[in-house]
Design a protein around this motif. Structure first.
Motif, PDB file in Angstrom:
ATOM      1  N   ARG A   1       2.148  -2.922   8.167  1.00 23.69           N
ATOM      2  CA  ARG A   1       0.964  -3.448   7.233  1.00 23.69           C
ATOM      3  C   ARG A   1       1.168  -3.490   5.842  1.00 23.69           C
ATOM      4  N   ALA A   2       2.258  -2.375   5.217  1.00 22.24           N
ATOM      5  CA  ALA A   2       2.633  -2.453   3.738  1.00 22.24           C
ATOM      6  C   ALA A   2       3.552  -3.361   3.657  1.00 22.24           C
ATOM      7  N   ARG A   3       4.475  -3.722   4.333  1.00 25.21           N
ATOM      8  CA  ARG A   3       5.560  -4.863   4.058  1.00 25.21           C
ATOM      9  C   ARG A   3       5.423  -6.136   4.510  1.00 25.21           C
ATOM     10  N   LEU A   4       4.743  -6.361   5.532  1.00 23.57           N
ATOM     11  CA  LEU A   4       4.765  -7.760   6.016  1.00 23.57           C
ATOM     12  C   LEU A   4       3.961  -8.834   4.927  1.00 23.57           C
ATOM     13  N   PRO A   5       3.068  -8.441   4.478  1.00 25.48           N
ATOM     14  CA  PRO A   5       2.534  -9.471   3.688  1.00 25.48           C
ATOM     15  C   PRO A   5       3.368  -9.964   2.638  1.00 25.48           C
ATOM     16  N   TRP A   6       4.052  -8.897   1.856  1.00 23.30           N
ATOM     17  CA  TRP A   6       5.157  -9.735   0.939  1.00 23.30           C
ATOM     18  C   TRP A   6       6.557 -10.456   1.624  1.00 23.30           C
TER      19      TRP A   6
ATOM     20  N   GLU B   1       0.881  -1.233   0.115  1.00 25.39           N
ATOM     21  CA  GLU B   1       0.053   0.079  -0.141  1.00 25.39           C
ATOM     22  C   GLU B   1       0.938   1.247  -0.092  1.00 25.39           C
ATOM     23  N   ASP B   2       0.232   2.372  -0.380  1.00 25.16           N
ATOM     24  CA  ASP B   2       1.105   3.478  -0.456  1.00 25.16           C
ATOM     25  C   ASP B   2       1.466   4.251   1.086  1.00 25.16           C
ATOM     26  N   VAL B   3       2.683   4.272   1.150  1.00 24.28           N
ATOM     27  CA  VAL B   3       3.390   4.642   2.376  1.00 24.28           C
ATOM     28  C   VAL B   3       4.335   5.635   2.157  1.00 24.28           C
ATOM     29  N   GLN B   4       4.772   6.406   3.144  1.00 24.78           N
ATOM     30  CA  GLN B   4       6.019   7.388   3.305  1.00 24.78           C
ATOM     31  C   GLN B   4       6.627   6.933   4.066  1.00 24.78           C
ATOM     32  N   ALA B   5       7.906   7.560   4.127  1.00 29.11           N
ATOM     33  CA  ALA B   5       9.085   7.300   5.079  1.00 29.11           C
ATOM     34  C   ALA B   5       8.601   7.710   6.545  1.00 29.11           C
TER      35      ALA B   5
END
Length: 449
Positions: free
Chosen positions: A283-288, A270-274
């Protein structure tokens, strides 16, 4: 000379805010471009930024709000009441206003719309909110200049002056019939040089590129890029002119899509910023990462099936990272080219032609790399059969990885799924498993264990 923000200037602004020195604050900020003010607000605290937003005129802050980071804008808007937000909305073009309102909570949205005094403006915003944000309807603005084909040239000039008050930048003049259907476009030169008693029907240009409200943003971008358009009219299901998409809107859309595709290719869902919070980043990184873990466990399971080979030919173990790396790299290269071709609509050749090209390319690269492995084996006194095994495995892995990297994005695209998903861990993980399996299977065939 371009304005350059400095630490001293930001500290000066912070001090003036703390002292509530509004006169000097206005003196420093009113002459600045709205993009420069947005840059300054990014350096301030939420309370300081909100103070300045409330201080400046709405016609200035309306533009500033569209320039600041989306997350920061959301926080600033939470510090404004419905009437204050509505005052900002009044000064925005309809497309920007719809974007702002879409970011608000539903209970606040209606309250803000009710506080907009220009009811036509409010009606246009509500209409835009009906469309998908990534469609032409969601990207378009209602502000434009249109003339009726039956008007006289003299009457047309008067009407254009009236419409022009609400249009920030005039890219084109559009021609419609009595039912509002788009008929063509009008050249300003032809309008000025036409006889006063002439009618628009006598001078307008019938050829005009347009899109439907449901046309995807990607397709709008492709058409505007292909025909070098600064703006493109948008029609509804009945062919009636309802808005226009301008170049600045489509550039923003392309940038956002590129950022999402880049993050997806890197395995971020998903779209996230630093500077986002830990929970959102996780949540954005863990699935992959879980997918990568499962792929790694799958590779371990494959290797366990060839444990006898590793006892007799332990040297094979040291080549598994090489095989996995080659499979992943080739797959990502192939999928990246395909995704790029699908994005800019340059993928014109048939599937068979694409297949033939990838097989040929894989053979060339595989043979070249296989020969290098043979040279390495000769220099390091590696058993000849092992060198041959690794060389043949690399050739096979490159062919399979290239085919997977080519056809997975195409299949995803045909099923309406963003093909950018294929360039990330999905391709890398799947090719790792296939690569290791092929390596040990070919080793079994050649070495005979």
């Amino acid at each position: 000379m371009q304005f350059q923000i400095s630490k001293d200037f930001v500290e000066k602004i912070q001090l003036l805010v703390e002292e509530h020195n509004n006169d000097e604050l206005l003196l420093h900020l009113e002459e600045l471009h709205h993009a420069d003010i947005a840059e300054i607000l990014d350096e301030l605290s939420l309370d300081e930024a909100t103070y300045i937003i409330k201080l400046l005129d709405s016609d200035k802050t309306a533009e500033v709000l569209m320039e600041i980071d989306e997350d920061d804008r959301e926080k600033v808007l939470q510090n404004l009441n419905a009437q204050e937000i509505a005052d900002e909305i009044e000064e925005m073009d309809t497309d920007d206003a719809a974007d702002i309102i879409a970011e608000l909570d539903r209970d606040i949205q209606q309250e803000v719309i009710n506080n907009i005094t220009d009811r036509d403006h409010a009606k246009d915003i509500i209409e835009l909110l009906r469309y998908d944000e990534d469609s032409a309807g969601g990207l378009m603005a209602k502000e434009l200049i249109k003339v009726n084909e039956n008007w006289s040239v003299t009457g047309c000039m008067e009407e254009m002056r009236s419409q022009g008050e609400n249009v920030t930048r005039v890219h084109s003049i559009y021609v419609v019939d009595n039912k509002g259907k788009l008929k063509g476009r009008l050249s300003l030169k032809d309008l000025i040089t036409a006889p006063k008693d002439a009618h628009i029907a006598d001078v307008y240009i019938t050829k005009v590129d347009y899109v439907n409200v449901h046309t995807t943003g990607e397709e709008v971008a492709r058409i505007m890029q292909k025909y070098d358009l600064e703006a493109i009219p948008v029609v509804d299901e009945l062919g009636r002119l309802v808005g226009r998409v301008t170049i600045d809107d489509i550039v923003d859309f392309i940038r956002e899509e590129a950022e999402k595709d880049y993050q997806m290719a890197a395995g971020i869902s998903e779209d996230v910023q630093a500077d986002d919070g830990l929970i959102q980043l996780t949540r954005a990184r863990l699935p992959w990462l879980i997918l990568g873990l499962l792929g790694g466990l799958g590779a371990v399971y494959v290797m366990q099936g060839f444990d006898e080979a590793l006892k007799d030919y332990q040297v094979l173990f040291f080549f598994t990272p090489l095989i996995a790396a080659m499979a992943g790299n080739v797959g990502v290269q192939s999928s990246a080219i395909i995704v790029q071709g699908l994005a800019n609509d340059s993928l014109k050749e048939s599937l068979f032609s694409r297949l033939l090209k990838e097989v040929s390319l894989g053979l060339i690269n595989g043979i070249a790399l296989g020969l290098l492995v043979m040279v390495f084996g000769f220099i390091t006194a590696l058993p000849q059969l092992v060198s041959i095994t690794v060389a043949v495995s690399i050739l096979s892995v490159i062919l399979v990885a290239a085919l997977i990297g080519t056809f997975v994005p195409i299949i995803l695209h045909k099923r309406g799924i963003d093909p950018a998903i294929a360039t990330g861990p999905f391709i890398t993980t799947s090719n790792d498993i296939f690569g290791i399996f092929l390596f040990f299977y070919i080793s079994k065939l050649i070495l005979g264990f």
